[in-house]
Design an enzyme around this catalytic site. Structure first.
Site: not given
Ligand code: NAD
Length: 255
Positions: A13, A19, A64-65, A155, A162, A191, A195
């Site tokens: 991720g 990130s 790719d997950v 959302y 989620k 944050i 994404a």
């Molecule tokens: P980010 O965009 O930095 O990270 C999201 C990651 O998901 C990226 O690295 C992207 O390459 C990866 N991804 C998407 N589709 C994919 C796939 N098919 N295969 C492999 N990787 C894939 O954003 P983030 O905010 O750091 O997100 C990380 C996690 O934190 C996510 O689950 C997000 O929902 C969660 N989250 C984010 C927030 C926020 O406000 N940013 C709050 C709560 C939870």
């Protein structure tokens, strides 16, 4: 002595230095862990590889997950390189931006399935392939958000995904506890990340956190990283199946 000295694990991720996964990686590295990283595609590899190498990582793999084969290939490589692993960080989610912009009732069948597949099912698949490498037990942490338990405007389908993710955490934890494998989620406050830019009214969410959360501020990647480090380390040896909030208390009290 570092909290994670002698421990090895993989982080899914990281897209860039904003990130949440990168915040977790930095904490794990400072605590002495050895890290492997995955990246989604070649474009992201250019960003992920230098970051991973800056922490001394030698195992940097594509994944790719949405593909079981690609997840399996990652864990096969880890088995060849290390034999066993101690932890997995799942910080991956995806929904089409269009799906998050329209009313929830208009969510498409395909958009719903895609959000569930990448954001929730991927944890189940990842755990399945990680399990044989965790012969001495292990810890798995995923990232969730408050939209799992309440309807947060903007959302939409990600909230449903989620909720499935948090439920998966409980089922996986119940099944794997006897093998000393713990599974937990961190529910992070908003944050600014790549994404997050797809989530509706995001700046408003940050503002609400700053003005109405008990701590009266937003949280950082570093703070999510520290909570994840706790859950991934032996400090949390008695903790599994939990959703651990890192949101300045917003989930318990928003004035
Ligand atoms: P980010 O965009 O930095 O990270 C999201 C990651 O998901 C990226 O690295 C992207 O390459 C990866 N991804 C998407 N589709 C994919 C796939 N098919 N295969 C492999 N990787 C894939 O954003 P983030 O905010 O750091 O997100 C990380 C996690 O934190 C996510 O689950 C997000 O929902 C969660 N989250 C984010 C927030 C926020 O406000 N940013 C709050 C709560 C939870």
């Amino acid at each position: 002595m570092g909290l994670m000295d002698g421990k090895r694990g993989v982080i899914f991720g990281v897209a860039n230095n904003r990130s949440i996964a990168w915040g977790v990686a930095q904490q794990l590295n400072e605590a002495g862990a050895e890290l492997a990283f995955t990246y989604l595609n070649e474009a992201l590899e250019k960003r992920v590889r230098p970051l991973a190498e800056s922490l001394g990582s030698k195992v940097i793999l594509p994944c790719d997950v949405g593909s079981d084969d690609e997840i399996a290939a990652v864990f096969k490589e880890l088995e060849q390189q290390w034999g066993t692993i101690d932890f997995v960080v799942h910080a991956v989610a995806f929904a089409n931006r269009d799906e998050l912009k329209k009313p929830f009732t208009l969510t498409s069948r395909e958009g719903f399935a895609l959000a569930m597949d990448i954001s929730a099912y991927s944890l189940v698949a990842m755990t399945r392939y990680a399990q044989p490498l965790m012969s001495d037990g292990g810890s798995i942490v995923t990232m969730s958000y408050l939209g799992a338990m309440m309807a947060v405007p903007g959302y939409g389908v990600m909230g449903v995904a989620k909720a499935a993710l948090e439920s998966s955490v409980r089922y996986l934890a119940a099944e794997l506890g006897s093998q000393k494998i713990r599974v937990n989620a961190v529910s992070a406050g908003p944050i600014k990340t790549l994404a997050a830019s797809g989530v509706g009214n995001f700046n408003e969410k940050l503002h609400i956190m700053e003005t109405r959360s008990p701590l009266r501020r937003t949280v950082s990647q570093e703070e999510v990283g520290k909570a994840s480090l706790y859950l991934l380390s032996d400090l949390a040896s008695g903790v599994t199946g939990e959703v651990h909030y890192v949101d300045g208390g917003f989930n318990i009290s928003a004035e």
